[in-house]
Design a protein around this motif. Structure first.
Motif, PDB file in Angstrom:
ATOM      1  N   LYS A  28       7.454  97.936  89.365  1.00  0.00           N
ATOM      2  CA  LYS A  28       6.201  98.434  89.596  1.00  0.00           C
ATOM      3  C   LYS A  28       5.619  99.261  88.692  1.00  0.00           C
ATOM      4  O   LYS A  28       4.400  99.707  88.623  1.00  0.00           O
ATOM      5  N   GLY A  65      -0.007 106.864  92.789  1.00  0.00           N
ATOM      6  CA  GLY A  65       0.689 105.861  93.293  1.00  0.00           C
ATOM      7  C   GLY A  65       2.076 105.926  93.643  1.00  0.00           C
ATOM      8  O   GLY A  65       2.731 104.700  93.944  1.00  0.00           O
ATOM      9  N   ARG A 116       1.218 111.397  94.886  1.00  0.00           N
ATOM     10  CA  ARG A 116       0.515 110.324  95.613  1.00  0.00           C
ATOM     11  C   ARG A 116      -0.676 110.015  95.011  1.00  0.00           C
ATOM     12  O   ARG A 116      -1.155 108.779  95.298  1.00  0.00           O
ATOM     13  N   LEU A 145       1.693 100.554  88.240  1.00  0.00           N
ATOM     14  CA  LEU A 145       1.442 101.883  88.643  1.00  0.00           C
ATOM     15  C   LEU A 145       0.843 102.824  87.771  1.00  0.00           C
ATOM     16  O   LEU A 145      -0.130 103.591  88.061  1.00  0.00           O
ATOM     17  N   ASP A 182       3.762 107.072  96.169  1.00  0.00           N
ATOM     18  CA  ASP A 182       3.975 106.692  97.463  1.00  0.00           C
ATOM     19  C   ASP A 182       4.054 105.178  97.983  1.00  0.00           C
ATOM     20  O   ASP A 182       4.321 104.721  98.717  1.00  0.00           O
ATOM     21  N   LYS A 183       3.677 104.289  96.818  1.00  0.00           N
ATOM     22  CA  LYS A 183       3.798 102.789  96.729  1.00  0.00           C
ATOM     23  C   LYS A 183       5.352 102.421  96.434  1.00  0.00           C
ATOM     24  O   LYS A 183       5.749 101.241  96.524  1.00  0.00           O
TER      25      LYS A 183
END
Length: 327
Positions: free
Chosen positions: A162, A278, A275, A166, A280-281
């Motif tokens: 990711k 990104g 956050r 991100l 928090d993903k």
């Protein structure tokens, strides 16, 4: 060979001395700071592996006594910094297995037992899951998983997938805030950078490499946890402070510092929340260890560049580096 194959081969080769028991992360400047998440991971998560992040020339002059045949030395330099090459030689002389992380081939890649080419954090078309910091963190996780097991290894591997997406989305999302911050700080003579926990390495690099080296602006680095033990005494409405608010157990320390700054600081207090980038993903079981992989390139490629534009500074120029002798 990939990271997993290299680590497994080294651990197998060293079984007669108990396998890998220690890891030293050797580099200078931004490369040294880039190893912080790898060291932090092992220091926090491992029960049996000793980890030490140490600058190249400090290692050359004062190598820790534990470095020996059951030590893995991971050595990073983009193009072959002389001090880092010497550090690799010292590590080998003491019996450690050595891995070079590099962009350009140099004597470092000749000295080390293994080598891994990484993508530059400063290039927009890089894969940001393959930077030196990302490879260092992945190596730390693989070492732990190989030696003692890491229960969140699968989750971590999914998280690496990711990172690039991100980061590139964060570049778009944060641009306006970076422009505003740069406008507020184009006359600042000093910019304090704060962070803690797994994000502290990104704060350190932003200070010493981006603000001081590239822009030649004074920039102390302050750990959010130590902010109330001295540094907060210089805060007033004119102080420029850039606070990283990261994921993980130390986040409440960043939040505490932010509350104080918002009460006693002025318009030049800026909080960059993980956050908003990104993070928090990413699964909270591993998220803190990915702070650096998003923060550091955002700071270099968005905030530093925007400030350079506002102050009309060519950030590729230096006053002393590559000019003055300092050996």
């Amino acid at each position: 060979m990939g990271i997993k194959e290299i680590v497994e081969a080294i651990n197998e080769e060293r079984q007669s001395v108990g396998g890998i028991k220690n890891v030293v992360w050797l580099a200078a400047g931004g490369s040294y700071g880039g190893f912080y998440p790898a060291h932090y991971f092992l220091d926090q998560e491992s029960r049996v592996i000793r980890s030490k992040n140490i600058t190249s020339n400090e290692f050359v002059k004062a190598p820790p006594v534990f470095v020996g045949e059951n030590t893995l030395a991971v050595v990073c330099s983009m193009r072959g910094t002389p001090e880092t090459i010497e550090a690799a030689k010292v590590a080998k002389k003491r019996g450690a297995a050595t891995i070079a992380l590099y962009i350009d081939e140099s004597e470092l890649t000749e000295v080390c037992d293994y080598k891994l080419n990484y993508d530059s954090v400063a290039l927009d078309d890089s894969d940001f899951s393959k930077t030196n910091a990302a490879y260092g963190l992945l190596m730390a996780m693989v070492v732990m998983d190989t030696v003692e097991g890491y229960e969140h290894m699968e989750t971590a591997m999914q998280s690496f997938e990711k990172v690039d997406t991100l980061y590139k989305q964060a570049v778009i999302d944060i641009r306006t805030k970076a422009i505003k911050w740069s406008l507020q700080n184009r006359k600042s003579k000093s910019i304090h950078i704060m962070g803690s926990g797994a994000a502290y390495g990104a704060a350190y690099i932003f200070s010493i490499c981006n603000i001081m080296e590239m822009l030649q602006i004074d920039s102390p680095t302050v750990n959010s946890c130590d902010f109330f033990h001295g540094p907060f005494e210089v805060i007033d409405e004119e102080t420029s402070v850039f606070l990283l608010m990261g994921e993980g157990g130390s986040r409440p320390n960043d939040e505490r510092a932010a509350r104080f700054l918002q009460e006693f600081g002025g318009e030049k207090v800026f909080v960059l929340d993980s956050r908003d980038l990104g993070l928090d993903k990413i699964d909270p079981k591993v998220a803190e260890h990915f702070n650096h992989l998003i923060f550091s390139p955002i700071l270099n490629n968005v905030f530093m560049r925007e400030l350079a534009y506002q102050i009309k500074k060519d950030y590729t120029t230096r006053t002393y580096m590559w000019k003055a002798a300092y050996n």
